[in-house]
Write a protein that holds these residues in place. Structure first.
Motif, PDB file in Angstrom:
ATOM      1  N   LEU A   1      24.480  -4.212  16.048  1.00 22.13           N
ATOM      2  CA  LEU A   1      24.488  -4.343  14.646  1.00 22.13           C
ATOM      3  C   LEU A   1      23.107  -3.786  13.878  1.00 22.13           C
ATOM      4  CD1 LEU A   1      25.774  -8.320  14.759  1.00 22.13           C
ATOM      5  CD2 LEU A   1      27.133  -6.115  14.131  1.00 22.13           C
ATOM      6  N   THR A   2      23.346  -3.391  12.914  1.00 22.45           N
ATOM      7  CA  THR A   2      22.459  -2.758  12.057  1.00 22.45           C
ATOM      8  C   THR A   2      21.833  -3.341  10.907  1.00 22.45           C
ATOM      9  OG1 THR A   2      23.967  -1.189  11.044  1.00 22.45           O
ATOM     10  CG2 THR A   2      23.184  -0.499  13.040  1.00 22.45           C
ATOM     11  N   LEU A   3      20.893  -2.988  10.327  1.00 20.53           N
ATOM     12  CA  LEU A   3      20.490  -3.265   9.151  1.00 20.53           C
ATOM     13  C   LEU A   3      20.618  -2.028   7.953  1.00 20.53           C
ATOM     14  CD1 LEU A   3      17.096  -5.295   9.425  1.00 20.53           C
ATOM     15  CD2 LEU A   3      19.378  -6.315   9.018  1.00 20.53           C
ATOM     16  N   ALA A   4      20.978  -2.466   6.627  1.00 22.21           N
ATOM     17  CA  ALA A   4      21.181  -1.566   5.844  1.00 22.21           C
ATOM     18  C   ALA A   4      19.857  -1.670   4.731  1.00 22.21           C
ATOM     19  CB  ALA A   4      22.568  -1.499   4.895  1.00 22.21           C
ATOM     20  N   HIS A   5      19.308  -0.614   4.593  1.00 22.93           N
ATOM     21  CA  HIS A   5      18.200  -0.681   3.600  1.00 22.93           C
ATOM     22  C   HIS A   5      18.692  -1.138   1.953  1.00 22.93           C
ATOM     23  CE1 HIS A   5      13.962   0.179   2.518  1.00 22.93           C
ATOM     24  NE2 HIS A   5      14.411   0.639   1.557  1.00 22.93           N
ATOM     25  N   GLN A   6      18.131  -2.198   1.597  1.00 18.51           N
ATOM     26  CA  GLN A   6      18.155  -2.623   0.197  1.00 18.51           C
ATOM     27  C   GLN A   6      17.467  -2.111  -0.993  1.00 18.51           C
ATOM     28  OE1 GLN A   6      21.375  -3.636   0.874  1.00 18.51           O
ATOM     29  NE2 GLN A   6      21.296  -5.257  -0.497  1.00 18.51           N
ATOM     30  N   HIS A   7      16.215  -2.408  -0.701  1.00 17.35           N
ATOM     31  CA  HIS A   7      15.163  -2.066  -1.663  1.00 17.35           C
ATOM     32  C   HIS A   7      13.817  -1.749  -0.849  1.00 17.35           C
ATOM     33  CE1 HIS A   7      17.753  -4.093  -4.847  1.00 17.35           C
ATOM     34  NE2 HIS A   7      17.933  -4.985  -3.941  1.00 17.35           N
ATOM     35  N   SER A   8      13.534  -0.580  -1.313  1.00 14.98           N
ATOM     36  CA  SER A   8      12.571   0.014  -0.479  1.00 14.98           C
ATOM     37  C   SER A   8      11.012  -0.129  -1.383  1.00 14.98           C
ATOM     38  CB  SER A   8      12.505   1.604  -0.503  1.00 14.98           C
ATOM     39  OG  SER A   8      12.522   2.296  -1.879  1.00 14.98           O
ATOM     40  N   PHE A   9      10.910  -0.795  -2.512  1.00 13.72           N
ATOM     41  CA  PHE A   9       9.845  -0.764  -3.325  1.00 13.72           C
ATOM     42  C   PHE A   9       8.769   0.432  -3.006  1.00 13.72           C
ATOM     43  CE2 PHE A   9      10.948  -5.198  -1.742  1.00 13.72           C
ATOM     44  CZ  PHE A   9      11.626  -5.521  -2.713  1.00 13.72           C
ATOM     45  N   LYS A  10       9.437   1.388  -3.358  1.00 17.72           N
ATOM     46  CA  LYS A  10       8.790   2.742  -3.086  1.00 17.72           C
ATOM     47  C   LYS A  10       7.830   3.015  -4.241  1.00 17.72           C
ATOM     48  CE  LYS A  10      10.652   4.438   0.671  1.00 17.72           C
ATOM     49  NZ  LYS A  10       9.878   4.765   1.726  1.00 17.72           N
ATOM     50  N   THR A  11       6.593   3.606  -3.973  1.00 16.93           N
ATOM     51  CA  THR A  11       5.498   3.991  -4.640  1.00 16.93           C
ATOM     52  C   THR A  11       4.888   5.333  -4.304  1.00 16.93           C
ATOM     53  OG1 THR A  11       4.930   1.631  -4.865  1.00 16.93           O
ATOM     54  CG2 THR A  11       3.315   3.121  -5.904  1.00 16.93           C
ATOM     55  N   GLY A  12       5.215   6.246  -5.267  1.00 14.93           N
ATOM     56  CA  GLY A  12       5.020   7.615  -4.899  1.00 14.93           C
ATOM     57  C   GLY A  12       5.741   7.956  -3.592  1.00 14.93           C
ATOM     58  N   ASN A  13       4.863   8.393  -2.543  1.00 11.00           N
ATOM     59  CA  ASN A  13       5.398   8.671  -1.254  1.00 11.00           C
ATOM     60  C   ASN A  13       5.281   7.803  -0.418  1.00 11.00           C
ATOM     61  OD1 ASN A  13       6.205  11.412  -2.270  1.00 11.00           O
ATOM     62  ND2 ASN A  13       4.056  12.199  -2.181  1.00 11.00           N
ATOM     63  N   GLY A  14       4.652   6.581  -0.691  1.00 16.26           N
ATOM     64  CA  GLY A  14       4.399   5.527   0.444  1.00 16.26           C
ATOM     65  C   GLY A  14       5.433   4.457   0.090  1.00 16.26           C
ATOM     66  N   SER A  15       5.084   3.307   0.718  1.00 13.93           N
ATOM     67  CA  SER A  15       5.925   1.972   0.512  1.00 13.93           C
ATOM     68  C   SER A  15       4.813   1.062   0.555  1.00 13.93           C
ATOM     69  CB  SER A  15       6.837   1.777   1.800  1.00 13.93           C
ATOM     70  OG  SER A  15       6.240   1.495   3.100  1.00 13.93           O
ATOM     71  N   ILE A  16       5.277  -0.038   0.077  1.00 17.01           N
ATOM     72  CA  ILE A  16       4.207  -1.154  -0.098  1.00 17.01           C
ATOM     73  C   ILE A  16       4.309  -2.226   1.163  1.00 17.01           C
ATOM     74  CG2 ILE A  16       3.772  -3.397  -1.451  1.00 17.01           C
ATOM     75  CD1 ILE A  16       4.882  -1.958  -3.790  1.00 17.01           C
ATOM     76  N   ASP A  17       3.212  -2.461   1.816  1.00 17.07           N
ATOM     77  CA  ASP A  17       2.729  -3.417   2.628  1.00 17.07           C
ATOM     78  C   ASP A  17       2.184  -4.611   2.178  1.00 17.07           C
ATOM     79  OD1 ASP A  17       4.375  -1.896   4.384  1.00 17.07           O
ATOM     80  OD2 ASP A  17       2.743  -0.961   5.201  1.00 17.07           O
ATOM     81  N   VAL A  18       1.842  -5.641   2.936  1.00 22.07           N
ATOM     82  CA  VAL A  18       1.064  -6.858   2.622  1.00 22.07           C
ATOM     83  C   VAL A  18       0.001  -7.084   3.715  1.00 22.07           C
ATOM     84  CG1 VAL A  18       0.896  -9.039   2.072  1.00 22.07           C
ATOM     85  CG2 VAL A  18       2.637  -7.721   1.139  1.00 22.07           C
ATOM     86  N   LEU A  19      -1.276  -6.976   3.268  1.00 20.78           N
ATOM     87  CA  LEU A  19      -2.369  -7.415   4.205  1.00 20.78           C
ATOM     88  C   LEU A  19      -2.545  -8.904   3.989  1.00 20.78           C
ATOM     89  CD1 LEU A  19      -4.791  -4.450   4.069  1.00 20.78           C
ATOM     90  CD2 LEU A  19      -3.204  -4.954   5.653  1.00 20.78           C
ATOM     91  N   TRP A  20      -2.418  -9.826   5.071  1.00 16.86           N
ATOM     92  CA  TRP A  20      -2.600 -11.175   4.809  1.00 16.86           C
ATOM     93  C   TRP A  20      -4.141 -11.641   5.518  1.00 16.86           C
ATOM     94  CZ3 TRP A  20      -0.337 -14.464   1.859  1.00 16.86           C
ATOM     95  CH2 TRP A  20       1.059 -14.398   1.499  1.00 16.86           C
ATOM     96  N   PHE A  21      -4.693 -12.130   4.778  1.00 14.85           N
ATOM     97  CA  PHE A  21      -5.975 -12.753   5.189  1.00 14.85           C
ATOM     98  C   PHE A  21      -5.975 -14.398   5.171  1.00 14.85           C
ATOM     99  CE2 PHE A  21      -6.768  -8.808   2.994  1.00 14.85           C
ATOM    100  CZ  PHE A  21      -7.601  -8.151   3.870  1.00 14.85           C
ATOM    101  N   GLY A  22      -6.388 -14.896   6.399  1.00 14.36           N
ATOM    102  CA  GLY A  22      -6.428 -16.172   6.769  1.00 14.36           C
ATOM    103  C   GLY A  22      -7.652 -16.718   6.592  1.00 14.36           C
ATOM    104  N   LEU A  23      -8.458 -17.170   5.359  1.00 14.02           N
ATOM    105  CA  LEU A  23      -9.773 -17.709   5.342  1.00 14.02           C
ATOM    106  C   LEU A  23      -9.974 -19.173   5.670  1.00 14.02           C
ATOM    107  CD1 LEU A  23     -10.565 -15.486   1.828  1.00 14.02           C
ATOM    108  CD2 LEU A  23     -10.630 -14.728   4.474  1.00 14.02           C
ATOM    109  N   PRO A  24     -10.982 -19.646   6.062  1.00 13.98           N
ATOM    110  CA  PRO A  24     -11.284 -21.029   6.167  1.00 13.98           C
ATOM    111  C   PRO A  24     -11.452 -21.640   4.804  1.00 13.98           C
ATOM    112  CG  PRO A  24     -12.669 -19.762   7.744  1.00 13.98           C
ATOM    113  CD  PRO A  24     -12.043 -18.671   6.694  1.00 13.98           C
ATOM    114  N   GLU A  25     -11.504 -22.939   4.790  1.00 14.03           N
ATOM    115  CA  GLU A  25     -11.512 -23.686   3.260  1.00 14.03           C
ATOM    116  C   GLU A  25     -12.870 -23.016   2.578  1.00 14.03           C
ATOM    117  OE1 GLU A  25     -11.436 -27.970   1.556  1.00 14.03           O
ATOM    118  OE2 GLU A  25     -11.555 -27.602   3.746  1.00 14.03           O
ATOM    119  N   LEU A  26     -12.445 -22.505   1.418  1.00 14.35           N
ATOM    120  CA  LEU A  26     -13.642 -22.032   0.410  1.00 14.35           C
ATOM    121  C   LEU A  26     -14.020 -23.003  -0.617  1.00 14.35           C
ATOM    122  CD1 LEU A  26     -12.003 -18.655  -0.111  1.00 14.35           C
ATOM    123  CD2 LEU A  26     -13.936 -19.175   1.629  1.00 14.35           C
TER     124      LEU A  26
END
Length: 415
Positions: A168-193
């Protein structure tokens, strides 16, 4: 023979397993990890997710594990507050609530263990699917066991290996394209500030074309997600994101009040992010004879408004509504298999419209951010005239939130 094998003990897999075993159906729940304490798990329950927990009689568990309500949302642009929205957004509804997903999942599985018809197999993967003709009739596990079953449910996440094994496969829905790249998210887990405020606010910040959000989780740790658009972020750097000084970068693009707080966290280890690709897709076909995709395996969601965990709960309810009567029907094998295949198709037909709508709304949310990224004049105008334009932007934002928070359609447990 085990009636149902579920691969993946995330929110969908664990909750569906519990719904089935408490209604007398034999279930084996297989989980690749030995523990639930993965660092980043979806934990924001919208009113739709809280309603789903109530339908499944799981509200008490959610209330006993670490949790806290969100007090407000604030949107900042170029150092100016654009608008603030108080929780709960709905006048008579519950506020968005953050829970400890690892502890929630552990409690759900522990409750299922009280049922003699339940088996939990952690630290194990489903390595193969056993077939008879075009029907999947069992699984082979990494521990060497072979399990015959009437139904295999793949709840093993957006990178589902079982989806691939079932062709079974996935069909791409929304690429969220920006220029020639795509958006990723960098997650940071910080101790209590040191708290910016006593209340728990979700902050969305746009500064110099960069965007990130942060909030306190259920255990008062700060989770920070930085939107990483490859075409904007990386092409101008001589090093990749792994070697970027993220503490300094985020401080440099933070309002003064936040920068002062972030400077207090000097441990370099906590500034090593985890990369999550924003892949939004939908499987055109969720099932094959004896096999079903659910949760992120069928429809990976973007992080916007934490739809993954909320849609997972709703998937579990709809699947239980269709599967419980079928497994309790005592039909002969041929008739049962025909009804099972029809039920699997009905589950997709019932869930797919809401998934498509939620993904489209998520895309709309991100598109608003892209306008600010791509047009500096908009950022300047929004920041300079925030008191004037903020009210209109807030009303537009509130209108877009309704279905992301409440769901597109009612989902009720009927079994």
């Amino acid at each position: 023979m085990t009636q149902v094998v579920i691969a993946g003990a995330g929110p969908m897999g664990a909750c569906l397993a519990l719904l089935l075993v408490e209604r007398g159906i034999d279930v084996m729940l297989v989980e690749a990890a030995k523990r639930f304490d993965r660092q980043f798990r979806g934990q924001a329950l919208m009113p739709s997710g809280l309603a789903a927990l109530k339908e499944m009689d799981l509200s008490t568990i959610a209330e006993t594990v670490p949790h806290q309500a969100l007090d407000a949302w604030e949107f900042w642009i170029e150092g100016k507050l654009l608008f603030r929205a108080e929780e709960s957004i709905e006048a008579d509804g519950p506020p968005c609530t953050l829970i400890s997903q690892p502890e929630f999942l552990a409690a759900v599985v522990e409750r299922a263990k009280a049922c003699p018809n339940f088996e939990f197999v952690p630290g194990t993967t489903v390595q193969g699917l056993e077939k008879e003709g075009d029907r999947i009739i069992g699984v082979s596990l990494s521990n060497g066991r072979a399990i015959a079953t009437s139904l295999v449910i793949a709840a093993d996440g957006r990178h589902s290996t079982l989806r691939d094994k079932a062709n079974l496969t996935l069909a791409h829905q929304h690429s969220f394209k920006t220029g020639n790249g795509s958006i990723d998210v960098l997650w940071f887990g910080l101790p209590e500030l040191p708290p910016v405020r006593k209340e728990n606010v979700f902050y969305a910040i746009v500064e110099n074309g960069h965007s990130f959000g942060f909030f306190r989780n259920s255990q008062n740790q700060t989770q920070l997600g930085w939107g990483l658009a490859k075409s904007r972020e990386l092409e101008t750097q001589t090093t990749d994101w792994r070697s970027t000084d993220w503490q300094q970068k985020i401080i440099d693009h933070s309002p003064h009040w936040l920068a002062q707080v972030l400077k207090t966290q000097s441990d370099p280890a906590v500034w090593k992010p985890t990369l999550f690709s924003v892949a939004v897709a939908l499987a055109p076909q969720w099932s094959k004879p004896g096999f079903l995709l659910l949760g992120d395996a069928a429809h990976p969601m973007s992080p916007v408004r934490a739809q993954g965990i909320n849609m997972a709960f709703r998937d579990a309810i709809v699947a239980a509504n269709h599967l419980v009567p079928l497994f309790k029907s005592n039909a002969d094998t041929t008739y049962f298999n025909q009804n099972l295949d029809a039920a699997l198709a009905k589950i997709q037909a019932e869930r797919e419209p809401e998934i498509r709508r939620a993904q489209a709304l998520q895309a709309s949310e991100l598109a608003q951010g892209e306008l600010l990224h791509n047009y500096p004049i908009l950022r300047w105008g929004a920041s300079q005239f925030a008191p004037i334009v903020g009210l209109g932007v807030k009303q537009s934002w509130l209108r877009r939130q309704q279905q992301l928070r409440l769901g597109v359609m009612p989902v009720k447990l009927k079994v």
